[in-house]
Design a protein around this motif. Structure first.
Motif, short mmCIF file in Angstrom:
data_model
loop_
_atom_site.label_atom_id
_atom_site.label_comp_id
_atom_site.label_asym_id
_atom_site.label_seq_id
_atom_site.Cartn_x
_atom_site.Cartn_y
_atom_site.Cartn_z
N GLY A 38 -32.94 -33.22 79.60
CA GLY A 38 -32.36 -34.15 80.72
C GLY A 38 -32.90 -34.23 81.94
N LEU A 39 -34.25 -33.72 82.06
CA LEU A 39 -34.94 -33.50 83.32
C LEU A 39 -35.78 -34.69 83.26
CD1 LEU A 39 -35.69 -29.87 83.54
CD2 LEU A 39 -33.94 -30.90 84.68
N PHE A 40 -35.82 -35.47 84.57
CA PHE A 40 -36.39 -36.87 84.73
C PHE A 40 -37.96 -36.33 85.30
CE2 PHE A 40 -36.08 -41.33 84.83
CZ PHE A 40 -37.37 -41.71 85.27
N ASN A 41 -38.89 -36.21 84.62
CA ASN A 41 -40.24 -35.85 85.09
C ASN A 41 -40.98 -37.15 85.35
OD1 ASN A 41 -42.70 -34.88 85.90
ND2 ASN A 41 -43.02 -33.52 84.02
N ALA A 42 -41.23 -37.64 86.49
CA ALA A 42 -42.06 -38.81 86.65
C ALA A 42 -43.47 -38.35 87.07
CB ALA A 42 -41.55 -39.69 87.60
N GLY A 43 -43.96 -37.16 86.76
CA GLY A 43 -45.23 -36.86 87.15
C GLY A 43 -46.00 -36.01 86.13
N ILE A 44 -45.81 -36.60 84.89
CA ILE A 44 -46.45 -36.03 83.82
C ILE A 44 -47.95 -36.33 83.98
CG2 ILE A 44 -46.83 -36.65 81.44
CD1 ILE A 44 -44.31 -38.24 81.18
N ALA A 45 -48.56 -37.30 84.81
CA ALA A 45 -49.98 -37.37 85.02
C ALA A 45 -50.53 -36.10 85.89
CB ALA A 45 -50.19 -38.60 85.77
N GLY A 46 -49.75 -35.65 86.78
CA GLY A 46 -50.12 -34.25 87.42
C GLY A 46 -50.39 -33.24 86.64
N PHE A 47 -49.53 -32.75 85.59
CA PHE A 47 -49.65 -31.45 84.95
C PHE A 47 -50.90 -31.80 83.84
CE2 PHE A 47 -44.98 -31.79 85.94
CZ PHE A 47 -45.11 -30.78 86.80
N PHE A 48 -50.89 -33.19 83.37
CA PHE A 48 -52.07 -33.43 82.51
C PHE A 48 -53.40 -33.13 83.22
CE2 PHE A 48 -55.05 -36.59 80.90
CZ PHE A 48 -54.82 -36.71 79.68
N ILE B 49 -35.76 -27.96 91.08
CA ILE B 49 -34.99 -28.19 89.94
C ILE B 49 -33.48 -28.54 90.32
CG2 ILE B 49 -34.13 -25.90 89.50
CD1 ILE B 49 -36.14 -28.04 87.05
N ARG B 50 -33.04 -28.32 91.38
CA ARG B 50 -31.89 -28.49 91.70
C ARG B 50 -31.59 -29.86 92.05
NH1 ARG B 50 -29.15 -23.77 93.52
NH2 ARG B 50 -30.45 -21.96 93.46
N LEU B 51 -32.61 -30.69 92.13
CA LEU B 51 -32.48 -32.29 92.26
C LEU B 51 -32.07 -32.90 91.23
CD1 LEU B 51 -35.86 -32.65 94.42
CD2 LEU B 51 -33.41 -32.39 95.28
N LYS B 52 -31.11 -33.89 91.66
CA LYS B 52 -30.59 -34.63 90.49
C LYS B 52 -31.52 -35.77 89.88
CE LYS B 52 -27.17 -32.64 89.32
NZ LYS B 52 -26.71 -31.98 90.33
N SER B 53 -31.32 -36.34 88.74
CA SER B 53 -32.20 -37.33 88.08
C SER B 53 -33.08 -38.27 88.94
CB SER B 53 -31.38 -38.34 87.37
OG SER B 53 -30.22 -39.00 87.96
N ASP B 54 -32.52 -39.07 89.86
CA ASP B 54 -33.47 -40.05 90.53
C ASP B 54 -34.38 -39.12 91.49
OD1 ASP B 54 -31.12 -41.33 89.68
OD2 ASP B 54 -31.99 -43.25 90.55
N TYR B 55 -33.73 -38.25 91.99
CA TYR B 55 -34.42 -37.48 93.19
C TYR B 55 -35.43 -36.62 92.52
CZ TYR B 55 -30.77 -38.46 96.67
OH TYR B 55 -29.86 -39.33 97.53
#
Lengths: 322, 296
Positions: A35-45, A94-100
């Motif tokens: 349930g972790l919202f990672n919007a930075g996939i491109a960065g790890f890629f 990691i403590r941040l909630k979804s949107d954050y």
């Protein structure tokens, strides 16, 4: 299209499809399991792609690296550096909630992209890195090499899939889903919620790094454009939502389905009159955007919904499962 | 000293105005609809292109044609809310966040389909700077941006504290359940949120387009500093977002001032990274923002 041309179109399709499948499995670990919202996939890629490219390419005066190491070493190193980056990111947010978490991860991915574009000594900036080898390079030539690479990519997909499945069915996976579905309950039975989240994020990031490395070796060339969030982060999110988050088979099916839609619309739009054809990629983008909305509203659990042996607490899962 | 004011301080305040105008909407949407609106930057882009078309057709100054862009944006965001966001209201908000990613993509691809992806400019030719007392040389646009943000700040304060709709919006932002029980029309509040947030975003888009040029990624490139501004001001606090925007804009411009040596403190190509960095640091240490906004 002649049969040979069609065959090699299919080969190219399945190579990229396999790379997307790995990204999608990786996001599934982070989002589907944890349930972790990672919007930075491109960065790890990008971290994975550049690590492997710099370690395996021929020496060049314009950028770091050029160690001509074996490709497999490059890919393993890509997983390690992407995983370490993931660890650093997770350690701080990691403590941040979804949107954050979404905001923070997209911000970090953008900073990574800025470094790639601006630090010429490291990455050769916008000119990119050339002469990136593929595994078993001298073995076969020409189109046969594509087929060999296809086999290699799907071998990696298979390994990643088995690892992900093993994780899902393990006590670790069960605890993770408990954390995802009811954090307070998981905490109450003494689970270290933050540690589980951190591990999840790192595993996902490492797998994303592997996908990045594979794409660098496939194209033999790497430049900042390859890390465009639209084609990595966004497309992968649509793939996972479409395939069914929480389900590894779904992740692969979703990756192939969305990639097929993306590729088939290209064949279609290439037949448009010249004036429209130049804008065809926008029509495809529009279609993908609309597809995501349809999936979110009508098929929220995707083509292959999650079948966890446990009890689902998610509000919407109750709805779709009846 | 004058160099500092002319090339760093005033451009910083002008950039801050753009961030502030966008961040107010982001903060309101986060406060009332409870989700991070990732399509807000692309809403700005749409406003810029709508105004651009009106400028092409009328030949008038972009700021005079702003209402056209505003109307287009308001219609667009109301439609998007109805078709894409409303059906997801009862679900965990994360689905709406994902939907807003999709909306960002839909907006951008429509813009590219309709207007193409080449760079456009509102006004051709070099704009002469305004000279005051032989010392201060600033671009007219920067003065206009700062003037607009002052007017918006006063109007917003009046609206939120004196009007019925403004007070309802604050009530829903503070406690949505209580506001509903008290009989407030939540859907009406949601509509007002989109109208105000969308209008301000359209103005921000035009100002950003005037400052550089207009291209389909115009707004997307601003979304992170605007989130940073909204977080800094305390989510759900429009006036806080306004202040946050000014602070982020100033920090971004001042970060490349030669503070210590003759070299810029931070390489100008990393200017925007300072905003992202502030956002990440804030999210970790003070997610309630400097002005103690709400924390979800």
């Amino acid at each position: 299209m002649d049969p040979v041309g069609l065959l090699f179109y299919l080969v190219a399709f399945l190579i990229m499809g396999g790379i997307y499948a790995i990204l999608c499995l990786a996001l599934n670990v982070q989002w589907g399991y944890g349930g972790l919202f990672n919007a930075g996939i491109a960065g790890f890629f990008a971290v994975g792609a550049y690590t492997s490219a710099l370690l395996t390419a021929a020496p060049a005066a314009t950028h770091l690296g050029g160690y001509e190491l074996p490709v497999v070493v490059g890919i393993i190193a890509a997983a390690v550096t992407a995983g370490l980056t993931g660890w650093a990111v997770a350690k701080i947010c990691i403590r941040l909630k979804s949107d954050y978490l979404a905001m923070a991860s997209i911000g970090i991915a953008e900073i990574l992209r800025m470094v790639i574009v601006n630090e010429d000594w490291l990455t050769n900036g916008s000119l990119g890195i050339t002469n990136i080898p593929r595994p078993f390079d001298g073995l076969v030539q020409g189109r046969a090499a594509d087929i060999l690479f296809l086999v290699f990519v799907w071998l990696v997909v298979g390994i990643v899939y088995l690892i992900c499945n093993r994780l899902y069915d393990s006590p670790w996976g069960r605890t993770l889903r408990a954390v995802r579905d009811n954090e307070d309950a998981a905490r109450a039975v003494g689970k270290d919620v933050d540690a589980f989240r951190l591990q999840t994020f790192v595993i996902g990031a490492a797998l994303m790094g592997i996908a990045g490395a594979l794409s660098a070796h496939y194209f033999r060339f790497l430049s900042p454009e390859a890390t465009e969030p639209l084609f990595i982060t966004f497309l992968v999110w649509v793939m996972l939502m479409m395939g069914g988050s929480g389900n590894n088979k779904g992740a692969i099916v979703g990756a192939l389905a969305v990639w097929a839609i993306w590729s088939l619309t290209e064949i279609l739009t290439n037949r448009f009159p010249a004036e429209l054809a130049t804008r065809s990629s926008y029509i495809r983008m529009l279609l993908i955007g609309l597809l995501l909305q349809v999936v979110l509203q009508r098929y929220r659990s995707g083509l292959l919904p999650e079948r966890s042996p446990g009890i689902a607490f998610d509000k919407d899962k109750d709805k779709t499962h009846g | 000293m004058m160099e500092f004011i002319n090339f760093y301080l005033i451009p910083g305040l002008a950039l801050g105005s753009v961030y502030a105008l966008g961040a107010i909407g982001i903060s309101m949407i986060f406060g009332i609809l409870r989700f991070a609106h990732f399509a807000h930057g692309d809403v700005m882009t749409l406003g810029a292109y709508g105004t651009l078309t009106a400028v092409w057709m009328s030949g008038l100054h972009p700021l005079l044609m702003l209402p056209v862009g505003i109307v287009l944006v308001v219609l667009a965001v109301l439609a998007v809310d109805k078709v894409f966001y409303k059906p997801l209201r009862d679900l965990p908000t994360i689905y709406t966040v994902i939907a807003s990613f999709g909306v960002a993509l839909i907006f951008r691809s429509l813009i590219q389909l309709i207007w193409g992806s080449q760079n456009e400019v509102f006004i051709r030719g070099v704009q002469k700077p305004v000279v005051l007392f032989d010392l201060i040389r600033v671009s007219l646009l920067h003065i206009e941006s700062i003037a607009i943000i002052v007017v918006v700040a006063i109007a917003l304060h009046y609206f939120l504290s004196r009007t019925r709709t403004g007070r309802s919006m604050r009530a829903v932002s503070d406690n949505a359940e209580l506001a509903r029980v008290a009989g407030l029309d939540t859907e009406k509040v949601v509509r007002s949120t989109w109208i105000i947030g969308g209008s301000l975003a359209a103005i921000a888009g035009v100002l950003a387009g005037l400052d550089t040029n207009i291209q389909p990624n115009l707004g997307w490139n601003l979304i992170l500093p605007m989130f940073a501004a909204a977080v800094l001001g305390g989510i759900g606090k429009p006036m806080g977002a306004l202040l946050g925007g000014m602070v982020i804009g100033l920090i971004e411009e001042l970060s490349s001032y030669p503070w210590i040596t003759d070299e810029p403190l931070i390489n100008p190509s990393y200017k925007t990274a300072t905003a992202f960095l502030i956002m990440v640091i804030l999210l970790i240490f003070r997610p309630q923002g400097l002005l103690k906004g709400r924390l979800f």
